[in-house]
Design a protein around this motif. Structure first.
Motif, mmCIF file in Angstrom:
data_model
loop_
_atom_site.group_PDB
_atom_site.id
_atom_site.type_symbol
_atom_site.label_atom_id
_atom_site.label_comp_id
_atom_site.label_asym_id
_atom_site.label_seq_id
_atom_site.Cartn_x
_atom_site.Cartn_y
_atom_site.Cartn_z
ATOM 1 N N TRP A 20 0.904 -1.252 0.071
ATOM 2 C CA TRP A 20 0.017 0.164 -0.065
ATOM 3 C C TRP A 20 0.904 1.006 0.117
ATOM 4 O O TRP A 20 1.541 1.465 0.890
ATOM 5 N N CYS A 84 1.456 1.074 6.683
ATOM 6 C CA CYS A 84 1.659 -0.165 6.207
ATOM 7 C C CYS A 84 1.830 -1.211 7.439
ATOM 8 O O CYS A 84 2.519 -1.060 8.239
ATOM 9 N N GLY A 106 -1.904 3.806 8.824
ATOM 10 C CA GLY A 106 -2.366 3.095 7.786
ATOM 11 C C GLY A 106 -2.020 1.372 8.012
ATOM 12 O O GLY A 106 -1.143 0.980 7.191
ATOM 13 N N ALA A 107 -2.319 0.864 9.127
ATOM 14 C CA ALA A 107 -2.011 -0.444 9.262
ATOM 15 C C ALA A 107 -3.471 -1.230 9.948
ATOM 16 O O ALA A 107 -3.962 -0.972 10.872
ATOM 17 N N SER A 108 -3.775 -2.476 9.179
ATOM 18 C CA SER A 108 -5.184 -3.038 9.435
ATOM 19 C C SER A 108 -4.661 -4.330 9.980
ATOM 20 O O SER A 108 -5.755 -5.015 10.114
ATOM 21 N N HIS A 125 -5.792 3.852 12.357
ATOM 22 C CA HIS A 125 -6.419 2.980 11.297
ATOM 23 C C HIS A 125 -6.956 1.653 12.160
ATOM 24 O O HIS A 125 -6.103 1.188 12.865
ATOM 25 N N TRP A 233 -13.164 -1.827 0.864
ATOM 26 C CA TRP A 233 -12.382 -0.896 0.507
ATOM 27 C C TRP A 233 -11.758 -1.016 -0.907
ATOM 28 O O TRP A 233 -11.084 -0.429 -1.149
ATOM 29 N N MET A 269 -13.789 5.975 7.616
ATOM 30 C CA MET A 269 -12.516 6.817 7.817
ATOM 31 C C MET A 269 -12.530 8.213 7.619
ATOM 32 O O MET A 269 -11.856 9.188 7.655
ATOM 33 N N GLU A 313 -7.579 6.974 3.305
ATOM 34 C CA GLU A 313 -6.887 6.928 4.841
ATOM 35 C C GLU A 313 -6.334 8.288 5.158
ATOM 36 O O GLU A 313 -5.862 8.293 6.410
#
Ligand SMILES: CC1(C)CO[C@@H](CC(=O)O)CN1
Length: 431
Positions: A20, A84, A106-108, A125, A233, A269, A313
């Motif tokens: 990403w 990430c 930004g980390a899922s 995130h 998403w 978001m 995001e």
């Protein structure tokens, strides 16, 4: 009074090939937030917050070396922002050696919800597991207690499925089969038919999703007797793009037919109440306007929908900087009582690190991404949104607030067969 500087490190995925590259929109968003917090006289008075950024390309190795450069080169950093899942895993596992908080925008990955491994990690995130209570809520609403799971063999989906299985066990929902595949889903989809799966939760990246959908078409695993849950998403017309390039054997028309009626879940978001003023004084639509301006200046053709990666995001990165500024502000007030300031922070000073941890842990403010607050594991607490695809476009069906167990339902769902598909073959006894 001379402005003293407070420094934080920023690790953004910008120009890499895989993964990403959301830093493209998230770094400009973070810079907007930096300008906004520094313009506030009531925040960090007498101090300026400075962000030192580098590109990780969403590669953990490069992310680690960027981290070391930030830490071993003056000025001393007080905290790290990162994106990430792979980079956050590496950075957050190491950061505790320097008593550094890590804020991931930004980390899922569900694996990051682990205080033993990541004692100083917080993320704006939400974890991928945030979808699961919503999926369960919908199954209960429509009376589905017999489901199947189809997943790609990727760490993020493996740990999400484990969490989903735990939720199913707790709520008495039977998982008739769990099929996984590496990159070719044909056998897995065929097995779904064999097990008479009717309500299927699909967990895979968008390229695999197109392969799955074509197999679903071939095996007729769609229409009035089936319900598919996909991830929300993907880009809006994901099921009819790149078919040639990715060797998909189905036509766009066949893909649309197979996709008709599927449900999606995703974390919200962007604050939904677009005229609600947030802590920055902006509404989320004001933020969108300013972000688009900044991205035009950076050369993106926003007006022709050429959005950079990470646009979705961006509010998470903007709010991450606000969370840092508010936490530092709270910590400064506390330190002042003992004649100290954040300038006394060193990488060996656990006391001040604990103060910063406590300040972030008790965060609660309305950001452009909605209410910003963290669970005890540092996970973002977020709302989710449910949509359904019909007539080739996504329709909002409702929102779910897991904390309050509150489902806002808009009564817009439509079923191909005109009624809610059953979760199993219904035997009608001829009287
Ligand atoms: C919703 C998505 C696309 C999930 O992956 C995140 C990146 C990651 O977890 O590495 C970014 N946001």
């Amino acid at each position: 009074k001379r402005d003293d500087d407070l420094h934080i490190g920023g690790i953004f995925p910008m120009e890499g090939e895989g993964g990403w590259q959301g830093g493209q929109a998230c770094m400009p968003a973070a810079e907007l937030a930096l300008a906004d917090v520094n313009a506030r006289s009531d925040l960090l008075s007498g101090f300026k917050l400075l962000l030192h950024s580098n590109d990780s390309k969403c590669e953990p190795g490069l992310g680690a070396s960027v981290m070391y450069n930030l830490l071993y080169n003056p000025p001393q950093k007080l905290l790290l922002l990162a994106g990430c899942s792979t980079v956050c895993t590496t950075v957050a596992e190491a950061a505790k050696m320097w008593n550094l908080m890590v804020l991931c925008y930004g980390a899922s990955s569900p694996a990051l919800s682990d205080r033993a491994r990541f004692p100083t990690l917080f993320r704006t995130h939400p974890s991928a597991t945030v979808h699961n209570p919503t999926r369960i809520k919908l199954m209960q609403k429509f009376g589905w207690s017999r489901i199947a799971i189809l997943q790609q063999a990727e760490e993020v989906f493996i740990s999400t499925v484990e969490d989903l299985e735990a939720h199913c066990k707790k709520t008495g929902i039977e998982i008739v089969t769990r099929q996984s595949f590496l990159s070719d889903p044909s056998d897995a989809v065929r097995n779904l038919r064999r097990q008479d799966a009717r309500v299927i939760v699909g967990l895979f990246y968008v390229v695999a999703a197109r392969r799955v959908l074509c197999e679903v078409y071939k095996h007729k695993l769609y229409g009035k007797s089936y319900v598919w849950f996909f991830i929300g998403w993907y880009e809006d017309n994901w099921f009819e793009t790149n078919l040639e390039r990715e060797g998909i054997e189905c036509t766009a028309e066949e893909m649309r037919e197979a996709a008709e009626g599927h449900l999606t879940t995703e974390a919200l978001m962007w604050n939904q109440n677009s005229n609600q003023t947030t802590i920055s004084g902006m509404t989320s639509e004001d933020f969108r306007f300013r972000l688009n301006e900044a991205l035009r200046e950076a050369g993106y053709d926003i007006d022709r929908e050429k959005f950079p990666e990470g646009y979705q995001e961006a509010p998470l990165a903007y709010d991450a900087v606000w969370a840092v500024a508010l936490a530092f502000n709270k910590t400064m007030e506390k330190l002042q009582k003992s004649g100290l300031s954040l300038k006394n922070f060193t990488y060996t000073n656990k006391k001040i690190a604990d103060d910063i941890y406590e300040a972030i842990n008790s965060t609660s403010f309305l950001g452009v991404s909605g209410l910003v607050a963290f669970s005890s594991q540092g996970d973002r607490i977020a709302l989710t949104q449910i949509e359904q695809l019909y007539d080739n476009h996504y329709v909002k069906l409702g929102y779910y607030d897991t904390q309050a167990d509150n489902l806002t339902w808009l009564e817009r769902e439509r079923w191909v067969g005109g009624k809610v598909p059953p979760d199993r073959t219904v035997v009608v006894n001829e009287l």
